[in-house]
Design an enzyme around this catalytic site. Structure first.
Site, mmCIF file in Angstrom:
data_model
loop_
_atom_site.group_PDB
_atom_site.id
_atom_site.type_symbol
_atom_site.label_atom_id
_atom_site.label_comp_id
_atom_site.label_asym_id
_atom_site.label_seq_id
_atom_site.Cartn_x
_atom_site.Cartn_y
_atom_site.Cartn_z
ATOM 1 N N SER A 723 -29.489 2.692 42.670
ATOM 2 C CA SER A 723 -30.252 3.683 43.429
ATOM 3 C C SER A 723 -31.252 4.455 42.584
ATOM 4 C CB SER A 723 -29.299 4.663 44.124
ATOM 5 O OG SER A 723 -28.519 5.342 43.169
ATOM 6 N N LYS A 766 -26.405 13.033 48.306
ATOM 7 C CA LYS A 766 -27.582 13.139 47.433
ATOM 8 C C LYS A 766 -28.539 14.207 47.937
ATOM 9 C CE LYS A 766 -27.381 8.298 45.938
ATOM 10 N NZ LYS A 766 -28.011 6.968 46.007
#
Length: 832
Positions: A723, A766
């Site tokens: 990611s 996140k």
């Protein structure tokens, strides 16, 4: 004593003949002593002490010792025997052996098939090493003979006679020594020969044997042996006494058992109740009241039959008694009645926990399904488990960072359903028997912790919380996670079999709830049996609400404060959240609130104030300097730095990716404890930026003369995953184009070689981390756009989201504009 029987028979002669033989031995020893050279080879002995006059068998296998024996046997056959100070040393050097030993003559050598030597030696005289000559190929030394000092005196005769008597008593007490050795000892008149005869056959340890060998006076040797032999004789006497008493007790127990069996037969003939039958009758009554299932009743009756005919003194009596206690105490049919009032259950859940709507809805769904299933089963006049087997059993797994309320949810669920609650921690568990129990063949066997917890709960349908399921270990004792497969499978746990009980127990009515911080460490078969509910971190608003509704009241009670003595403003709690904690949950927030409560309690007890209103200024006074900046996103507007978003075991977090370059040959260096997947993402980012050199305004040939170093702090924490790909590309693009990225923008997404941005997981955690860090914009992959629906309204209101399909779209949003400080246009042609 270990005295050769051949020697016994050969020396069992009249006293006159023994005197002749003893004198002959003296003459031989004296003659051999005169022929001993001053320099002789030295053979170290391990765990053995050689004495003069004694015949000693040796096993020689070390190469240099074998060489010593072979060369000495070809010569005068004389060697020096010394004991080693440390038996673990294979080839001792000078100074690693004792200095006093015995000169011996090699009498016979026999070679074994494995090239080791079996050597028979006879001790001649004591010696002391004057100095060592060499240690190659074996030890050699210059020696001086040190004969024993024999003083004729009445004391010497008395010691000699005492030693002989003690040795005779020792022989009579020892079952391993021939009785003919007593006659042999009576014929030995020479005190020095008697000393070494007893010492060499007494089985002395090396320290004691070396002590006796080192003594110069025969009188001292006799005195030491008398003391040692007296103690050994007492030990043998005490051992025989213990054996005699133990045998007497055994005979007594056998006699009592025989008499009891006769008494039972007589009582049976007379029709009288048998003695001790009340305990068995009591168990029989308990079994009737317990209403056990058919299989369990059959096993319990079989054990009860054995118990009723067994003596209370039998070792198995207590084992069977414990087993029957477990069988009658388990809740085979006791069940709590579920609350059918859904509104009341929802009210209880709302009282105990703020937000967590997904979890609450799942519990309400479970309660509604149970109510309908029981209603439909009643209409069919059938058991609900038989009529609707697929609707029974619920295995929930609460996964998320620490401090978000996973464990406390279990108690709230039990309270909302009106069930008992029990909990078991799986963290660090490595023994499969902790789950399945021990078989009854083992001493101290007990059921597994699953059955123990069911017994503590007192019902067959409690809410059972299995904490830290992701931290179960495994070793040679078994794999507990494999044993949990049966426990957590609604299709199998109807007939869970504990090794101790050895009968089926129905666990299908239990609501199992597991907790975990990371799903990756849970084995796939076990994870497949659970319904996973992800608990992400809280926003600042949610933390303030949780603190006001739950944490403050709990800390007030813990510190003895009343509601009229202290109160917290929302601004004070928000300051604690922003400046003194940095977490996904609320555990540290509660600790800081507890600190403020304790400091307020000091002032109230000291009568400095009667009521404390906690404001942000007072928080700064109590908690001192802020631990965190209000916004931890740094001013990174220098080329080569980007802000990525990551998920850790403690929730979401931001990480800074730094890139720098120097003269070189086109190499790429990666640091920061990156995993294989993350290292591959960095390689892809480097290749992509090189392919876009012209669009970035960079000389493509310059890459061949430039080395790139990419680092991801903190370097001590392992990191992995794809990611961070988009952040790595932008960091390198910023580095080579010499244009900074915006400091208030975070990004996540996997990047391909063709410039596409792929979806990643953990979006909610996140984004919450970006919100806590004070970022203003978040770049997300297009296919993660639906994940934004899970975000709280206040987070979506405070953040701007840039949804991208390709990396060039992210570049247009992330680079600092020279004019406005906003996103600059850096069009990069699609590389399809």
């Amino acid at each position: 004593m270990n005295i050769d029987e051949k020697n016994i028979h050969e020396n069992a002669a009249p006293e006159s003949q023994e005197s002749v033989e003893e004198n002959q031995i003296k003459e031989d020893i004296t003659k051999k002593s005169d022929d001993i050279p001053q320099e002789i080879p030295i053979l170290p002995l391990r765990n053995t002490v050689a004495f003069p006059h004694a015949v000693l068998p040796l096993a020689v296998g070390i190469p240099r010792s074998v060489q010593l024996i072979n060369e000495a046997f070809k010569g005068d056959r004389l060697i020096g025997l010394v004991s080693m100070k440390d038996a673990s040393i294979k080839e001792p050097k000078p100074g690693q052996t004792h200095e006093i030993g015995t000169v011996a003559r090699i009498e016979r050598i026999m070679r074994a098939p494995d090239n080791t030597l079996q050597v028979i030696v006879q001790g001649i005289e004591r010696f002391q090493v004057e100095h060592w000559l060499s240690d190659d190929p074996y030890l050699r030394a210059r020696i001086q003979l040190v004969p024993d000092q024999v003083e004729d005196s009445v004391e010497l005769d008395a010691l000699q006679r005492t030693l002989r008597e003690l040795a005779q008593e020792f022989i009579n007490l020892s079952p391993n020594l021939p009785k003919e050795a007593v006659d042999f000892l009576n014929q030995v008149k020479e005190p020095r020969y008697l000393v070494y005869l007893v010492a060499s056959n007494l089985g002395l340890d090396v320290a004691k044997g070396q002590q006796i060998l080192a003594m110069d006076s025969v009188k001292e040797k006799l005195r030491t042996l008398v003391s040692h032999l007296s103690r050994e004789k007492e030990v043998l006497s005490l051992g025989q006494k213990i054996q005699s008493e133990a045998k007497g007790e055994m005979d007594k127990a056998q006699r009592e058992y025989f008499l009891r069996q006769q008494l039972k037969a007589i009582q049976k003939e007379l029709g009288e109740p048998e003695e001790g039958q009340s305990e068995a009758d009591e168990f029989r009554m308990k079994l009737e009241d317990a209403n056990l299932p058919e299989e369990a009743m059959k096993e319990a009756e079989r054990e009860l039959k054995r118990f009723s005919t067994m003596s209370p003194h039998s070792p198995e009596h207590s084992v069977i008694k414990t087993y029957l206690d477990w069988m009658v105490d388990l809740p085979w049919h006791e069940m709590s009645e579920d609350q059918s009032d859904i509104e009341n259950a929802r009210k209880v859940l709302d009282e105990d926990h703020y937000d967590l709507e997904e979890v609450k809805d799942r519990i309400i769904e479970y309660l509604a399904v149970r109510t309908l299933v029981q209603k439909r089963a009643a209409e069919k006049e059938a058991d609900s488990k038989d009529a609707f087997p697929e609707a029974m059993g619920a295995i929930l797994c609460f996964a998320g960072p620490p401090g978000v309320g996973k464990t406390s949810l279990g108690q709230s669920i039990a309270r909302s359903l009106g069930r008992e609650f029990t909990r078991m921690s799986l963290g660090g568990m490595r023994d499969e028997a902790e789950i399945r129990g021990h078989r009854r063949t083992y001493i101290g066997a007990m059921p597994g912790r699953i059955i123990q917890a069911i017994k503590r709960a007192g019902t067959r349908n409690p809410v059972f919380m299995l904490d830290e399921v992701d931290k179960v270990g495994s070793d040679w004792r078994g794999d507990p996670s494999s044993a949990l497969l049966e426990v957590l499978d609604p299709a199998q746990n109807k007939a869970f079999r504990d090794y101790y009980l050895d009968v089926d127990f129905d666990l299908s009515d239990v609501i199992f709830i597991t907790t975990a911080n990371q799903l990756e460490t849970i084995p796939a078969p076990l994870r497949d049996r659970m319904e996973i509910i992800q608990l992400d971190g809280y926003t600042e608003y949610e933390k303030v609400q949780i603190a006001q509704r739950h944490l403050v009241a709990r800390q007030m009670r813990a510190n003895g404060l009343r509601e009229d003595e202290i109160s917290f403003t929302d601004e004070a709690i928000a300051k604690i959240t922003r400046d003194y904690t940095r977490e996904a949950g609320v555990r540290n927030l509660e600790r800081q609130i507890g600190t403020v409560c304790r400091k307020s309690a000091v002032r109230i007890v000291g009568k400095e104030q009667t009521r404390a209103v906690i404001t942000p200024e007072l928080v700064r006074t109590y908690l001192k300097k802020e631990k965190f900046e209000s916004e931890i996103s740094e001013n990174i507007e220098i080329p080569g730095i980007s802000t990525g978003l990551a998920v850790t075991a403690t929730g979401g977090d931001i990480l800074f990716i730094e890139a720098t370059r120097m003269k070189g040959k086109g190499g790429l260096t990666l640091t920061g404890q990156l995993g294989d997947v993350m290292r591959e993402s960095a390689q892809i980012a480097h290749s992509y930026v090189r392919s876009k050199a012209l669009a970035l305004g960079v000389d493509p040939d310059g890459f061949e003369k430039t080395d790139v170093h990419l680092h991801v702090p903190a370097g001590a924490i392992p990191k992995d995953g794809p990611s961070a790909g988009i952040a790595m590309v932008l960091a390198m693009a910023s580095l080579f184009s010499d244009k900074p990225l915006r400091g208030d923008i975070g990004m996540t997404g996997e990047v391909t070689l063709r410039g596409r941005v792929m979806p990643v997981g953990g979006i909610k955690m996140k984004v919450l981390a970006a919100h806590r860090a004070g970022l203003k914009t978040v770049i997300l992959p297009r296919r993660n756009e639906n994940d934004l629906d899970e975000l709280p309204d206040e987070v979506r209101k405070d953040l701007e989201f840039v949804i991208v399909d390709r990396i060039d779209e992210a570049m247009n949003a992330a680079f600092v504009s020279e004019e406005k400080g906003a996103g600059s246009e850096m069009p990069i042609a699609a590389n399809e």
